[in-house]
Design a protein around this motif. Structure first.
Motif, mmCIF file in Angstrom:
data_model
loop_
_atom_site.group_PDB
_atom_site.id
_atom_site.type_symbol
_atom_site.label_atom_id
_atom_site.label_comp_id
_atom_site.label_asym_id
_atom_site.label_seq_id
_atom_site.Cartn_x
_atom_site.Cartn_y
_atom_site.Cartn_z
ATOM 1 N N ILE A 57 0.874 -1.165 0.000
ATOM 2 C CA ILE A 57 0.000 0.000 0.000
ATOM 3 C C ILE A 57 0.912 1.216 0.000
ATOM 4 O O ILE A 57 1.834 1.313 0.820
ATOM 5 C CB ILE A 57 -0.906 0.028 1.246
ATOM 6 N N THR A 58 0.673 2.147 -0.925
ATOM 7 C CA THR A 58 1.505 3.340 -0.993
ATOM 8 C C THR A 58 1.006 4.378 0.002
ATOM 9 O O THR A 58 -0.089 4.268 0.554
ATOM 10 C CB THR A 58 1.483 3.950 -2.405
ATOM 11 N N SER A 59 1.802 5.417 0.200
ATOM 12 C CA SER A 59 1.404 6.482 1.111
ATOM 13 C C SER A 59 0.220 7.262 0.558
ATOM 14 O O SER A 59 -0.478 7.941 1.304
ATOM 15 C CB SER A 59 2.576 7.425 1.381
ATOM 16 N N SER A 73 13.312 3.230 -7.307
ATOM 17 C CA SER A 73 11.922 3.245 -7.777
ATOM 18 C C SER A 73 11.393 1.815 -7.871
ATOM 19 O O SER A 73 12.148 0.857 -7.958
ATOM 20 C CB SER A 73 11.812 3.940 -9.134
ATOM 21 N N VAL A 74 10.074 1.715 -7.833
ATOM 22 C CA VAL A 74 9.399 0.426 -7.845
ATOM 23 C C VAL A 74 8.338 0.458 -8.933
ATOM 24 O O VAL A 74 7.633 1.461 -9.088
ATOM 25 C CB VAL A 74 8.736 0.148 -6.472
ATOM 26 N N ILE A 75 8.224 -0.617 -9.699
ATOM 27 C CA ILE A 75 7.153 -0.730 -10.685
ATOM 28 C C ILE A 75 6.028 -1.496 -10.016
ATOM 29 O O ILE A 75 6.197 -2.637 -9.589
ATOM 30 C CB ILE A 75 7.629 -1.439 -11.959
ATOM 31 N N ARG A 87 5.172 3.594 -11.967
ATOM 32 C CA ARG A 87 6.490 3.666 -11.338
ATOM 33 C C ARG A 87 6.381 4.658 -10.185
ATOM 34 O O ARG A 87 5.967 5.796 -10.374
ATOM 35 C CB ARG A 87 7.549 4.123 -12.332
ATOM 36 N N ILE A 88 6.743 4.200 -8.995
ATOM 37 C CA ILE A 88 6.700 5.067 -7.821
ATOM 38 C C ILE A 88 8.044 5.014 -7.112
ATOM 39 O O ILE A 88 8.846 4.100 -7.336
ATOM 40 C CB ILE A 88 5.581 4.651 -6.833
ATOM 41 N N ALA A 89 8.279 5.982 -6.250
ATOM 42 C CA ALA A 89 9.495 5.984 -5.435
ATOM 43 C C ALA A 89 9.369 4.908 -4.366
ATOM 44 O O ALA A 89 8.290 4.665 -3.833
ATOM 45 C CB ALA A 89 9.695 7.339 -4.787
ATOM 46 N N ARG A 90 10.466 4.266 -4.067
ATOM 47 C CA ARG A 90 10.459 3.218 -3.043
ATOM 48 C C ARG A 90 10.014 3.790 -1.697
ATOM 49 O O ARG A 90 9.330 3.118 -0.923
ATOM 50 C CB ARG A 90 11.852 2.626 -2.918
ATOM 51 N N ALA A 91 10.363 5.027 -1.423
ATOM 52 C CA ALA A 91 10.000 5.661 -0.154
ATOM 53 C C ALA A 91 8.503 5.935 -0.051
ATOM 54 O O ALA A 91 7.996 6.211 1.037
ATOM 55 C CB ALA A 91 10.780 6.961 0.016
#
Length: 115
Positions: A57-59, A73-75, A87-91
């Motif tokens: 779950i992303t922020s 980054s994460v796909i 594509r989002i930042a790992r953080a």
């Protein structure tokens, strides 16, 4: 009794000011700074252990499955029917969902004693 000690310490000048200040700093350290450091270490460990196939779950509240990791980054695959990947930042990953295996109750063999 505590008031008497404080009244005696207040006549000490600069030393009487330093002791309560040091105590306040120690209390703030143990109640605020240490828990934040522990939480930050947990989050960093969680982000370091990410792998393809993890459900996250992303922020921003987006649910998805990690399809690939590329450095910082994460796909993220968020839909399978019309295949949608972002594509989002790992953080930006807030938490990893518990797997279905972790939710299953474990069967224990127990031996019944009969008399």
């Amino acid at each position: 009794m505590m008031a008497a000690i404080l009244l005696q310490a207040s006549g000490g000048g600069f030393g009487g000011f330093l002791i309560p200040l040091g105590l306040m700093f120690a209390i703030m350290y143990f109640m605020v700074i240490m828990p934040q450091q522990r939480q930050r270490k947990k989050v960093q460990a969680m982000l370091a252990e990410l792998k393809a196939g993890d459900k996250v779950i992303t922020s921003g509240g987006i649910y998805g499955t990690i399809n690939g990791i590329d450095g910082d980054s994460v796909i993220l695959k968020i839909s399978s029917e019309p295949q949608v990947k972002i594509r989002i930042a790992r953080a930006a990953i807030a938490q990893v969902e518990a797997s279905e295996d972790a939710n299953k109750p474990t069967l224990r063999r127990t031996t019944r004693l009969t008399f």
